[in-house]
Design a protein around this motif. Structure first.
Motif, PDB file in Angstrom:
ATOM      1  N   GLY A  18       1.166  -0.090  -6.793  1.00 31.61           N
ATOM      2  CA  GLY A  18       0.651   1.393  -6.385  1.00 31.61           C
ATOM      3  C   GLY A  18       1.653   2.312  -5.920  1.00 31.61           C
ATOM      4  N   TYR A  19       1.217   3.432  -5.593  1.00 30.51           N
ATOM      5  CA  TYR A  19       2.143   4.466  -4.869  1.00 30.51           C
ATOM      6  C   TYR A  19       2.512   4.257  -3.608  1.00 30.51           C
ATOM      7  CZ  TYR A  19       1.852   7.164  -9.488  1.00 30.51           C
ATOM      8  OH  TYR A  19       1.620   7.841 -10.654  1.00 30.51           O
ATOM      9  N   LYS A  23       0.960  -4.621  -4.098  1.00 33.09           N
ATOM     10  CA  LYS A  23      -0.100  -5.884  -3.891  1.00 33.09           C
ATOM     11  C   LYS A  23       0.404  -6.841  -4.816  1.00 33.09           C
ATOM     12  CE  LYS A  23      -2.127  -2.591  -4.218  1.00 33.09           C
ATOM     13  NZ  LYS A  23      -1.746  -1.133  -4.079  1.00 33.09           N
ATOM     14  N   ARG A  40       4.780  -3.545   2.018  1.00 26.33           N
ATOM     15  CA  ARG A  40       4.627  -2.115   2.272  1.00 26.33           C
ATOM     16  C   ARG A  40       6.303  -1.392   2.402  1.00 26.33           C
ATOM     17  NH1 ARG A  40       1.061  -1.136   6.543  1.00 26.33           N
ATOM     18  NH2 ARG A  40       1.194   0.913   5.619  1.00 26.33           N
ATOM     19  N   VAL A 218      -6.522   8.235   0.967  1.00 35.28           N
ATOM     20  CA  VAL A 218      -6.119   7.783   2.429  1.00 35.28           C
ATOM     21  C   VAL A 218      -5.272   8.631   2.999  1.00 35.28           C
ATOM     22  CG1 VAL A 218      -5.642   5.607   3.990  1.00 35.28           C
ATOM     23  CG2 VAL A 218      -6.878   5.456   1.853  1.00 35.28           C
ATOM     24  N   GLY A 298      -9.581  -0.719  -4.047  1.00 33.15           N
ATOM     25  CA  GLY A 298      -8.315   0.005  -3.646  1.00 33.15           C
ATOM     26  C   GLY A 298      -8.334   0.034  -2.182  1.00 33.15           C
ATOM     27  N   GLY A 300      -8.480   2.124   0.056  1.00 36.44           N
ATOM     28  CA  GLY A 300      -9.564   3.437   0.519  1.00 36.44           C
ATOM     29  C   GLY A 300     -10.990   2.595   0.989  1.00 36.44           C
TER      30      GLY A 300
HETATM   31  N1  LIG Z   1      -8.287  -2.143   6.161  1.00 38.65           N
HETATM   32  C1  LIG Z   1      -7.509  -0.903   5.806  1.00 38.65           C
HETATM   33  N2  LIG Z   1      -7.611   0.132   7.005  1.00 38.65           N
HETATM   34  C2  LIG Z   1      -7.099   1.077   6.735  1.00 38.65           C
HETATM   35  N3  LIG Z   1      -6.228   1.684   5.802  1.00 38.65           N
HETATM   36  C3  LIG Z   1      -6.010   0.708   5.006  1.00 38.65           C
HETATM   37  C4  LIG Z   1      -6.770  -0.350   4.775  1.00 38.65           C
HETATM   38  N4  LIG Z   1      -6.264  -1.050   3.621  1.00 38.65           N
HETATM   39  C5  LIG Z   1      -5.373  -0.414   3.096  1.00 38.65           C
HETATM   40  N5  LIG Z   1      -5.436   0.819   3.802  1.00 38.65           N
HETATM   41  C6  LIG Z   1      -4.741   1.818   3.344  1.00 38.65           C
HETATM   42  O1  LIG Z   1      -5.091   2.388   2.133  1.00 38.65           O
HETATM   43  C7  LIG Z   1      -4.119   3.195   1.435  1.00 38.65           C
HETATM   44  C8  LIG Z   1      -4.355   3.004   0.078  1.00 38.65           C
HETATM   45  O2  LIG Z   1      -3.831   1.492  -0.230  1.00 38.65           O
HETATM   46  P1  LIG Z   1      -3.992   1.047  -1.918  1.00 38.65           P
HETATM   47  O3  LIG Z   1      -3.241  -0.093  -1.970  1.00 38.65           O
HETATM   48  O4  LIG Z   1      -5.101   1.328  -2.644  1.00 38.65           O
HETATM   49  O5  LIG Z   1      -2.906   2.177  -2.412  1.00 38.65           O
HETATM   50  P2  LIG Z   1      -1.877   2.441  -3.781  1.00 38.65           P
HETATM   51  O6  LIG Z   1      -2.776   1.398  -4.858  1.00 38.65           O
HETATM   52  O7  LIG Z   1      -0.773   1.887  -3.586  1.00 38.65           O
HETATM   53  O8  LIG Z   1      -2.049   4.013  -4.214  1.00 38.65           O
HETATM   54  P3  LIG Z   1      -2.627   4.758  -5.321  1.00 38.65           P
HETATM   55  O9  LIG Z   1      -3.777   4.096  -5.872  1.00 38.65           O
HETATM   56  O10 LIG Z   1      -2.583   6.242  -4.871  1.00 38.65           O
HETATM   57  O11 LIG Z   1      -1.389   4.350  -6.121  1.00 38.65           O
HETATM   58  C9  LIG Z   1      -2.861   2.749   2.034  1.00 38.65           C
HETATM   59  O12 LIG Z   1      -2.062   3.602   2.822  1.00 38.65           O
HETATM   60  C10 LIG Z   1      -2.974   1.394   2.668  1.00 38.65           C
HETATM   61  O13 LIG Z   1      -2.603   1.582   3.936  1.00 38.65           O
END
Ligand SMILES: Nc1ncnc2c1ncn2[C@@H]1O[C@H](COP(=O)(O)OP(=O)(O)OP(=O)(O)O)[C@@H](O)[C@H]1O
Ligand SMILES: [Mg+2]
Length: 336
Positions: A18-19, A23, A40, A218, A298, A300
């Motif tokens: 992801g951006y 994972k 991260r 988020v 996700g 979020g």
């Molecule tokens: N349990 C949680 N509580 C709070 N924030 C969280 C939790 N789990 C994940 N996040 C936050 O949610 C955000 C999005 O995470 P995600 O892994 O879906 O992003 P991504 O897939 O990399 O982004 P995108 O979909 O924009 O490419 C991140 O900034 C992460 O730190």
């Protein structure tokens, strides 16, 4: 199993790149158990001016093209939100870094990764050119610091993130079906910068008229929490992303060398955004009455814990953050 046959084994690994964060779900290189990790680290091109006291925490990689990238938790990341991220050297370095961090250095891997719906499809067709470009990019090499053993990427597949989450919803960990796969299921992927809505029909088609991407995620919560902290404490300081992330997760932030309780302020911002995102989803799906399920995935979704409650058929998996990665992993096991 003999030592030799284990060494020649090719391990299946799924990386949801992801951006905001990477994972990874895969077979542990030594034990064979399932590994599930979030990496991260930030990345930027060039050598960083930092040096680490502990000797850890900063990694430098060189791509086959000869460019240097620094990966660390201690540097400001380059913005990954640019067109072409998914086919960039930056992306390749992040994926390789995730593999190394999870113990795949020197191991042969079958890699599966994903593209967001908007990148995977062009109009209503699979965007073969884009998919091939991502595949070829990940087949190119990256070398690590001090001759460190890098993963040997034997094969690369690229799936669609929403379809991956659908796979995870439909199949359990033993690949037995746990939910009906024939109907229409909406996958709502709430990420860092965007929320992707994809209606998957029968597991093999996307209803494009009801699918799309909204620019809300988020990161908007972090922006609002920062503003609220400024108002509450009458300060103007900037905070790095990871500090805001931690503040949102814990409801506390350290100011003037003292933990401050900001849980109420965080709660207000989070519930406001949860409502906003739910309304965006409603705008696309209506009441979702003619869908079998609205599945929230996700990072979020892990934050907006009650968002599934906006729909009578709303569903949130146990680990929404890992849905795409787990689904990609199931996909590679099913398809072989
Ligand atoms: N349990 C949680 N509580 C709070 N924030 C969280 C939790 N789990 C994940 N996040 C936050 O949610 C955000 C999005 O995470 P995600 O892994 O879906 O992003 P991504 O897939 O990399 O982004 P995108 O979909 O924009 O490419 C991140 O900034 C992460 O730190
Ligand atoms: Mg994502």
């Amino acid at each position: 199993m003999t030592e030799n046959s284990k060494k020649s084994e090719i391990l299946n690994v799924a990386v949801d790149d992801g951006y905001a964060q990477t994972k990874l779900v895969g077979e542990h290189p030594e034990t064979g158990e399932i590994v599930q990790e979030i990496i991260r680290s930030s990345v930027r091109q060039g050598r960083s001016g930092l040096s680490s006291f502990s000797g850890g925490g900063i990694d430098q990689y060189e791509t086959e093209e000869g460019d240097i990238f620094t990966v660390s938790n201690e540097i400001e990341s380059e913005n990954t939100q640019f067109d072409g991220f998914h086919t960039s050297q930056l992306n390749r370095v992040l994926v390789n870094h995730a593999l190394v961090k999870c113990g795949y250095g020197g191991k042969s891997v079958n890699l599966v990764t994903g593209l967001p719906v908007a990148d995977y499809f062009l109009d209503d067709e699979r965007d073969i050119e884009h998919i091939d470009a991502k595949t070829s990019n990940l087949k190119l090499g990256v070398s690590g610091p001090d001759g460190r053993a890098m993963p040997k990427v034997e094969d690369v597949r690229v799936g669609c993130q929403a379809v991956a989450a659908w796979f995870d919803y439909v199949l359990d960990d033993n690949l037995d079906q746990r939910h009906d796969a024939t109907g229409s299921i909406a996958i709502v992927d709430i990420g860092g910068r965007t929320t992707d809505v994809a209606v998957v029909v029968g597991g093999n088609a996307i209803d494009h008229s009801r699918s799309g991407t909204e620019n809300i995620g988020v990161l908007d919560v972090y922006t609002e929490v920062r503003k609220a902290i400024h108002r509450e404490f009458k300060i103007k300081e900037k905070f790095p992303l990871d500090k805001l992330d931690a503040a949102v997760r814990t409801g506390t932030i350290r100011l003037w060398n003292k933990e401050q309780d900001i849980s109420e302020l965080v709660e207000t911002v989070v519930s406001e955004h949860e409502g906003k995102i739910a309304r965006e989803v409603e705008r696309r799906l209506g009441s979702a009455a003619n869908l079998d399920a609205v599945v929230f995935v996700g990072g979020g979704s892990a934050l907006f814990t009650t968002i599934a409650g906006y729909f009578p058929n709303g569903h949130m998996p146990e680990d929404p953050e890992f849905s795409n990665a787990k689904g990609l992993y199931k996909f590679i096991r099913v398809k072989g």
